[in-house]
Design an enzyme around this catalytic site. Sequence first.
Site, PDB file in Angstrom:
ATOM      1  N   ALA A  76       0.677  -1.128  -0.012  1.00 52.98           N
ATOM      2  CA  ALA A  76      -0.056  -0.087   0.060  1.00 52.98           C
ATOM      3  C   ALA A  76       0.786   1.427   0.095  1.00 52.98           C
ATOM      4  O   ALA A  76       0.477   2.354  -0.673  1.00 52.98           O
ATOM      5  CB  ALA A  76      -0.870  -0.059   1.277  1.00 52.98           C
ATOM      6  N   ALA A  77       1.908   1.447   0.692  1.00 53.31           N
ATOM      7  CA  ALA A  77       2.725   2.842   0.886  1.00 53.31           C
ATOM      8  C   ALA A  77       3.079   3.129  -0.489  1.00 53.31           C
ATOM      9  O   ALA A  77       3.597   2.379  -1.241  1.00 53.31           O
ATOM     10  CB  ALA A  77       3.824   2.497   1.826  1.00 53.31           C
ATOM     11  N   PRO A  78       3.157   4.460  -0.830  1.00 51.94           N
ATOM     12  CA  PRO A  78       2.900   5.659   0.223  1.00 51.94           C
ATOM     13  C   PRO A  78       1.251   5.879   0.201  1.00 51.94           C
ATOM     14  O   PRO A  78       0.948   6.890   1.020  1.00 51.94           O
ATOM     15  CB  PRO A  78       3.603   6.739  -0.419  1.00 51.94           C
ATOM     16  CG  PRO A  78       3.587   6.483  -2.020  1.00 51.94           C
ATOM     17  CD  PRO A  78       3.526   4.837  -2.211  1.00 51.94           C
ATOM     18  N   GLY A  79       0.426   5.026  -0.682  1.00 55.99           N
ATOM     19  CA  GLY A  79      -1.056   5.177  -0.253  1.00 55.99           C
ATOM     20  C   GLY A  79      -1.835   6.008  -1.427  1.00 55.99           C
ATOM     21  O   GLY A  79      -2.818   6.388  -1.353  1.00 55.99           O
ATOM     22  N   SER A  80      -1.139   6.139  -2.736  1.00 55.72           N
ATOM     23  CA  SER A  80      -1.845   6.979  -3.553  1.00 55.72           C
ATOM     24  C   SER A  80      -2.967   6.064  -3.914  1.00 55.72           C
ATOM     25  O   SER A  80      -4.325   6.378  -4.258  1.00 55.72           O
ATOM     26  CB  SER A  80      -0.873   7.068  -5.070  1.00 55.72           C
ATOM     27  OG  SER A  80       0.651   7.613  -4.551  1.00 55.72           O
ATOM     28  N   LYS A  81      -2.909   4.495  -4.316  1.00 59.20           N
ATOM     29  CA  LYS A  81      -3.772   3.820  -4.567  1.00 59.20           C
ATOM     30  C   LYS A  81      -4.932   3.423  -3.430  1.00 59.20           C
ATOM     31  O   LYS A  81      -5.916   3.477  -3.787  1.00 59.20           O
ATOM     32  CB  LYS A  81      -3.299   2.458  -5.092  1.00 59.20           C
ATOM     33  CG  LYS A  81      -2.961   2.551  -6.568  1.00 59.20           C
ATOM     34  CD  LYS A  81      -2.316   1.132  -7.096  1.00 59.20           C
ATOM     35  CE  LYS A  81      -0.954   1.528  -8.050  1.00 59.20           C
ATOM     36  NZ  LYS A  81       0.071   2.111  -7.500  1.00 59.20           N
TER      37      LYS A  81
ATOM     38  N   ASP B  95       1.461  -2.934   4.353  1.00 56.67           N
ATOM     39  CA  ASP B  95       2.928  -2.680   3.695  1.00 56.67           C
ATOM     40  C   ASP B  95       3.898  -3.402   4.589  1.00 56.67           C
ATOM     41  O   ASP B  95       3.815  -3.427   5.770  1.00 56.67           O
ATOM     42  CB  ASP B  95       3.051  -1.269   3.364  1.00 56.67           C
ATOM     43  CG  ASP B  95       4.285  -1.062   2.455  1.00 56.67           C
ATOM     44  OD1 ASP B  95       3.786  -0.801   1.247  1.00 56.67           O
ATOM     45  OD2 ASP B  95       5.365  -1.425   2.664  1.00 56.67           O
TER      46      ASP B  95
ATOM     47  N   ASP C 169       0.114  -4.081  -6.498  1.00 55.73           N
ATOM     48  CA  ASP C 169       0.893  -3.235  -7.053  1.00 55.73           C
ATOM     49  C   ASP C 169       2.421  -3.747  -6.641  1.00 55.73           C
ATOM     50  O   ASP C 169       2.942  -3.237  -5.755  1.00 55.73           O
ATOM     51  CB  ASP C 169       0.832  -1.660  -6.890  1.00 55.73           C
ATOM     52  CG  ASP C 169       1.627  -0.791  -7.519  1.00 55.73           C
ATOM     53  OD1 ASP C 169       1.691  -1.039  -8.713  1.00 55.73           O
ATOM     54  OD2 ASP C 169       1.936   0.074  -7.244  1.00 55.73           O
TER      55      ASP C 169
ATOM     56  N   CYS D 195       5.425  -1.021 -12.340  1.00 58.68           N
ATOM     57  CA  CYS D 195       5.907   0.305 -12.993  1.00 58.68           C
ATOM     58  C   CYS D 195       7.070  -0.277 -13.880  1.00 58.68           C
ATOM     59  O   CYS D 195       8.162   0.410 -13.836  1.00 58.68           O
ATOM     60  CB  CYS D 195       5.930   1.550 -12.348  1.00 58.68           C
ATOM     61  SG  CYS D 195       7.076   1.212 -10.995  1.00 58.68           S
TER      62      CYS D 195
END
Lengths: 109, 288
Positions: free
Chosen positions: B103-108, B126, B169, B216
């Site tokens: 999860a970090a940094p939390g955008s999604k 995370d 991700d 990415c």
Amino acid sequence: MKLVRKRDEVFACTCTLPELPGEVFRGLPYEKNGVPSHHAIQMLGLLKNNIFVSKEDAKKFISGMDIKCSIEGLLAVEYQGMTIGKGMCRNGIMKNMVPKAKRMNVEFL
Amino acid sequence: MSVLDKISRRYESISEGPLEVRRNRYFRVNTIKCSVEKVVERFSVYGFRIENVLYEKAFTCDGEASKTLEHFMGHIYIQDMSSMLPVAAVRDDIGDIVLDACAAPGSKTTQIADEMKNSGNLVANDASFSRLKSLKGNLERCGVMNCIVISRNIMNLEPGMMFDTIFLDAPCSGEGISGAGWSEKKIISCSRLQKNMIVKCFDMLKKGGTIVYSTCTYAPEENEQVMQHLIDHRECNIEKPRLDGLKFSPGILEWRGRKFSGDMEKCTRLWPSQNNTHGFFLSVVKKP
């Protein structure tokens, strides 16, 4: 929404799952030692007394500076209909209570 | 030879256009705290030119959105459009119990919470405890109340429940962003980790649930090969994501002599020159 206590901090939470292994926290910080958090005030209001500030004072406040104030006590700081944070007013000065990590220089407001 | 040159050479047979482009600035409106209309109105007062992209909450902007009151208030979230894809692609099909596995940094995570309307149960994990600080900061700024943050190695995660939707991700070699520390060795080690992670996540999914896998990076070893590993080991269906008005390429069917299932054409590859974003890979998988 329910309030969940974790040590000296209270969180506002809408989750319904029981505590999970490895859980660190849940929800939004609501209050600590009886004082409403910056984020809960932005999101939910919570303070009875407020002060309306000018564009210049809002800029100063968001950057972490103290501003002049004519009322006493813990106040919500309002700018253009938004609660931007809180501050403690004493002797004509409002002590800035925006968390250090959230302070920034805003150019557009 | 620079890292970018090495990466460009590795993918010259499959890439679309140059890998180094001038990227647009993107932001997303956080409707937990503010309406899209209000942000559009205020940005027009600032003199910013903004244009709607991908879905109703995402915009490209020519001004410094990071210096606005809206950014301070958490009314907007500055995020590359490629990073918005996993959530945007399944936004109408997000269940009540959701896991954001890395999860970090939390955008999604903040984007998922917004699509869940700040209700239901969103579990954000995370493995790195030090990265939780940035995750916490972003969740707070965006006013997220439906999230439970845990810190576990995903391979040891035994949550005692199954999830409707899982976003993975995965940690990757990052070729699409900076390629810092890039090497062929790193690709192989990431690929091994990703294969284990996707099978583990798939096993935590309810029947009929959805897993969204993204990286990415361009490396087929970390993308199609990981999906092929899942197909080979579990019964699953790859689905075409919903990506309106976006230029993208399908997944590839062969890499360095290794053939992949025809289902890989339902995966999405985003090359930087197609939309002036980071490079990205996305795959949506259903558990029958």
